[in-house]
Design a protein around this motif. Structure first.
Motif, PDB file in Angstrom:
ATOM      1  N   GLU A 170      54.920 -14.779  31.815  1.00 18.57           N
ATOM      2  CA  GLU A 170      55.884 -13.907  31.663  1.00 18.57           C
ATOM      3  C   GLU A 170      55.132 -12.433  32.316  1.00 18.57           C
ATOM      4  N   ASN A 171      56.385 -11.662  32.510  1.00 23.58           N
ATOM      5  CA  ASN A 171      55.707 -10.262  32.838  1.00 23.58           C
ATOM      6  C   ASN A 171      55.517  -9.211  31.770  1.00 23.58           C
ATOM      7  N   PHE A 172      54.399  -8.429  31.720  1.00 21.19           N
ATOM      8  CA  PHE A 172      54.386  -7.662  30.527  1.00 21.19           C
ATOM      9  C   PHE A 172      54.220  -6.093  31.217  1.00 21.19           C
ATOM     10  N   PRO A 173      55.327  -5.378  31.335  1.00 19.24           N
ATOM     11  CA  PRO A 173      55.053  -4.204  31.869  1.00 19.24           C
ATOM     12  C   PRO A 173      54.240  -3.193  31.099  1.00 19.24           C
ATOM     13  N   GLU A 174      53.885  -3.374  29.894  1.00 13.68           N
ATOM     14  CA  GLU A 174      53.256  -2.453  29.141  1.00 13.68           C
ATOM     15  C   GLU A 174      51.495  -2.240  29.835  1.00 13.68           C
ATOM     16  N   VAL A 175      51.408  -3.505  30.547  1.00 12.79           N
ATOM     17  CA  VAL A 175      49.669  -3.489  30.961  1.00 12.79           C
ATOM     18  C   VAL A 175      49.441  -2.400  31.816  1.00 12.79           C
ATOM     19  N   GLU A 176      50.525  -1.944  32.573  1.00  7.94           N
ATOM     20  CA  GLU A 176      50.347  -0.706  33.587  1.00  7.94           C
ATOM     21  C   GLU A 176      49.489   0.442  33.153  1.00  7.94           C
ATOM     22  N   LYS A 177      49.912   0.948  32.049  1.00  8.52           N
ATOM     23  CA  LYS A 177      49.293   2.089  31.357  1.00  8.52           C
ATOM     24  C   LYS A 177      47.996   2.130  31.212  1.00  8.52           C
ATOM     25  N   TYR A 178      47.304   0.867  31.014  1.00  5.88           N
ATOM     26  CA  TYR A 178      45.823   0.650  30.687  1.00  5.88           C
ATOM     27  C   TYR A 178      45.011   0.581  31.951  1.00  5.88           C
ATOM     28  N   ASP A 183      38.170   3.198  28.755  1.00  7.66           N
ATOM     29  CA  ASP A 183      37.551   2.107  28.457  1.00  7.66           C
ATOM     30  C   ASP A 183      37.390   1.162  29.485  1.00  7.66           C
ATOM     31  N   SER A 184      36.205   0.942  30.272  1.00 11.37           N
ATOM     32  CA  SER A 184      35.949   0.079  31.407  1.00 11.37           C
ATOM     33  C   SER A 184      36.468  -1.177  31.263  1.00 11.37           C
ATOM     34  N   SER A 185      36.054  -1.874  30.187  1.00 11.74           N
ATOM     35  CA  SER A 185      36.479  -3.035  29.876  1.00 11.74           C
ATOM     36  C   SER A 185      37.818  -3.466  29.562  1.00 11.74           C
ATOM     37  N   VAL A 186      38.734  -2.555  29.117  1.00  6.88           N
ATOM     38  CA  VAL A 186      40.168  -2.579  29.041  1.00  6.88           C
ATOM     39  C   VAL A 186      40.697  -2.374  30.386  1.00  6.88           C
ATOM     40  N   ARG A 187      40.093  -1.466  31.214  1.00  4.67           N
ATOM     41  CA  ARG A 187      40.645  -0.958  32.595  1.00  4.67           C
ATOM     42  C   ARG A 187      40.507  -2.394  33.386  1.00  4.67           C
ATOM     43  N   GLU A 188      39.400  -3.043  33.257  1.00  2.43           N
ATOM     44  CA  GLU A 188      39.046  -4.457  33.975  1.00  2.43           C
ATOM     45  C   GLU A 188      40.034  -5.150  33.612  1.00  2.43           C
ATOM     46  N   LEU A 189      40.486  -5.332  32.356  1.00  3.87           N
ATOM     47  CA  LEU A 189      41.264  -6.574  31.988  1.00  3.87           C
ATOM     48  C   LEU A 189      42.837  -6.160  32.430  1.00  3.87           C
ATOM     49  N   ALA A 190      42.967  -4.944  32.631  1.00  2.00           N
ATOM     50  CA  ALA A 190      44.352  -4.424  33.120  1.00  2.00           C
ATOM     51  C   ALA A 190      44.516  -4.810  34.573  1.00  2.00           C
ATOM     52  N   VAL A 191      43.442  -4.463  35.274  1.00  2.00           N
ATOM     53  CA  VAL A 191      43.582  -4.780  36.918  1.00  2.00           C
ATOM     54  C   VAL A 191      43.706  -6.306  37.120  1.00  2.00           C
ATOM     55  N   LYS A 192      42.693  -7.194  36.302  1.00  2.00           N
ATOM     56  CA  LYS A 192      42.565  -8.434  36.426  1.00  2.00           C
ATOM     57  C   LYS A 192      44.087  -9.299  36.254  1.00  2.00           C
ATOM     58  N   TYR A 193      45.021  -8.444  35.214  1.00  2.00           N
ATOM     59  CA  TYR A 193      46.155  -9.057  35.058  1.00  2.00           C
ATOM     60  C   TYR A 193      47.016  -9.176  36.349  1.00  2.00           C
ATOM     61  N   TYR A 194      46.819  -8.393  37.366  1.00  2.00           N
ATOM     62  CA  TYR A 194      47.655  -8.000  38.481  1.00  2.00           C
ATOM     63  C   TYR A 194      47.048  -9.454  39.631  1.00  2.00           C
ATOM     64  N   LEU A 195      46.184  -9.887  39.011  1.00  2.00           N
ATOM     65  CA  LEU A 195      45.633 -11.147  40.035  1.00  2.00           C
ATOM     66  C   LEU A 195      46.383 -12.408  39.863  1.00  2.00           C
ATOM     67  N   THR A 196      47.389 -12.442  38.674  1.00  2.00           N
ATOM     68  CA  THR A 196      48.082 -13.525  38.383  1.00  2.00           C
ATOM     69  C   THR A 196      49.589 -13.166  38.430  1.00  2.00           C
ATOM     70  N   HIS A 197      49.619 -11.697  38.309  1.00  2.00           N
ATOM     71  CA  HIS A 197      51.201 -11.139  38.219  1.00  2.00           C
ATOM     72  C   HIS A 197      51.373 -10.443  39.603  1.00  2.00           C
ATOM     73  N   ARG A 198      52.356 -10.700  39.991  1.00  2.00           N
ATOM     74  CA  ARG A 198      52.796  -9.738  41.389  1.00  2.00           C
ATOM     75  C   ARG A 198      53.177  -8.411  40.875  1.00  2.00           C
ATOM     76  N   PRO A 199      52.320  -7.306  41.494  1.00  2.00           N
ATOM     77  CA  PRO A 199      52.559  -5.775  41.027  1.00  2.00           C
ATOM     78  C   PRO A 199      53.475  -5.276  41.724  1.00  2.00           C
ATOM     79  N   SER A 200      54.226  -4.259  41.259  1.00  2.00           N
ATOM     80  CA  SER A 200      55.405  -3.620  42.068  1.00  2.00           C
ATOM     81  C   SER A 200      54.733  -2.792  43.042  1.00  2.00           C
TER      82      SER A 200
END
Length: 393
Positions: A170-178, A183-200
């Motif tokens: 599923e797509n979780f739009p809430e990820v974008e704000k992170y 917090d670099s570890s949070v930022r890293e996880l947010a960026v990695k999300y877009y390796l598996t989900h197509r970004p707008s």
């Protein structure tokens, strides 16, 4: 026959004596733990009942935890699953229940997904909820609860939630704000999300803006991968500037063979090939092989004559995967050169099996000549398989 018996006796007796030194009924908890760990390595279904009894009845928390972990090695056993579920319901130790939730991740049943969701919804400690979130990465239930964590930014659960949504469809739009998190570890996880989900397009624009100001090499390399994978318009000079940082280059290089978009410019690829780090160069060579682009063949041939065997192996594999016209000739030259490392020659022989039968058939006489001159049995055995493939119609 006597020799065989003596060999088997000598081989198994140490194992038997080693196993007998661990008594699952010993008064010493450490002995029971070691016994469980030892037996769990064999994954013998007959041990499920024993591990289950220990999980449900042993008085020592650490022993029960180890038994729960051991039952995770039996993902197709209904008895193992039932025992773990029963333990979670009845055991008062959070340590044991976390181990149970972790072990249940080996299974793949809706019943377990529902349990993870109940834990996330219920009045359980956050350490159990974090484990439940990891388990929910395999299921589609509990979307609302995960969205709530992402919306509120629950510090205790956020990182686990970001990890989980990367594996869900599923797509979780809430990820974008992170993407802008401090917090670099949070930022890293947010960026990695877009390796598996197509970004707008809007998110790609934000990532492009983030690329040059990002200070963490891993995140910077991941942003670059997301942009390239999704064909975002990004200037060659910008890419080269980002890759001028050796730490970023190494991280990105390790991901290169898996990048879906294979249209990196020659200048970008050259920047990897010119690196002093063989890991970076090997990754670039592997990237070429996965591209199946025969224009890379002339570059790959040059690396067959490098001193570093890891570069030779990468080049050989890539030539075979692309199906370079002179690939068989060059690889045979590596095999026939007895000055080369035996492991390299064996690897080269195995890579001949990548070529199509028709290509090998055209070089059959050369292969037979190398086979006849070969002195290493392992290499000779592989070459015999190559000759069989060359004989296929």
């Amino acid at each position: 026959m006597v020799r065989v018996f003596c060999f088997l006796f000598c081989f198994f007796m140490p194992l038997l004596s080693f196993a007998s030194s661990f008594d699952l009924k010993s008064e010493n908890p450490q002995d029971r733990i070691l016994g469980i760990v030892y037996l769990s390595r064999f994954k013998n279904p007959s041990n499920v009942k024993r591990f289950c009894e220990i999980l449900l009845e042993d008085k020592d928390e650490k022993v029960r935890k180890t038994a729960a972990e051991a039952l995770g090695y039996y993902p197709y056993s209904r008895d193992a699953k039932s025992c773990l579920l029963k333990s979670f319901k009845n055991d008062s130790s959070d340590t044991v229940r976390i181990a149970v939730l972790s072990a249940l991740e080996s299974f793949n049943e809706n019943e377990i997904g529902k349990l993870y969701c109940e834990v996330l919804k219920g009045a359980y400690p956050d350490n159990l909820k974090r484990e439940a979130l990891r388990g929910l990465s395999k299921y589609t239930v509990c979307r609302k609860e995960i969205e709530k964590i992402l919306e509120t930014g629950n510090k205790s659960l956020l990182k686990n939630a970001l990890f989980t949504v990367s594996f869900r469809g599923e797509n979780f739009p809430e990820v974008e704000k992170y993407l802008q998190s401090d917090d670099s570890s949070v930022r890293e996880l947010a960026v990695k999300y877009y390796l598996t989900h197509r970004p707008s397009k809007e998110i790609l624009k934000k990532l492009k803006g983030r690329l040059l100001i990002e200070t963490e090499p891993l995140i910077k390399a991941t942003i670059l991968e997301v942009l390239i994978t999704n064909n975002a318009p990004i200037e060659k000079d910008t890419i080269l500037s980002v890759l001028s940082n050796e730490d970023v280059k190494k991280v990105f290089a390790l991901r290169m063979p898996f990048i879906k978009n294979r249209e990196l410019s020659k200048d970008v690829i050259d920047s990897f090939l010119e690196s002093d780090d063989p890991v970076v160069v090997s990754a670039a060579l592997t990237y070429m092989g996965r591209s199946e682009d025969k224009s890379y063949c002339s570059i790959l041939k040059k690396f067959l004559f490098k001193n570093d065997s890891s570069l030779k192996k990468a080049a050989i594999w890539s030539m075979g995967n692309i199906g370079c016209e002179d690939g068989v000739d060059y690889i045979l030259s590596v095999i026939s050169d007895l000055n080369n490392d035996d492991a390299l020659r064996l690897s080269a022989a195995k890579n001949l099996l990548i070529f199509k039968p028709q290509v090998l058939k055209e070089k059959k006489e050369m292969i037979e000549a190398v086979y006849q001159n070969e002195i290493l049995d392992d290499v000779k055995e592989v070459l015999s398989l190559v000759l069989k493939k060359a004989s296929q119609k």
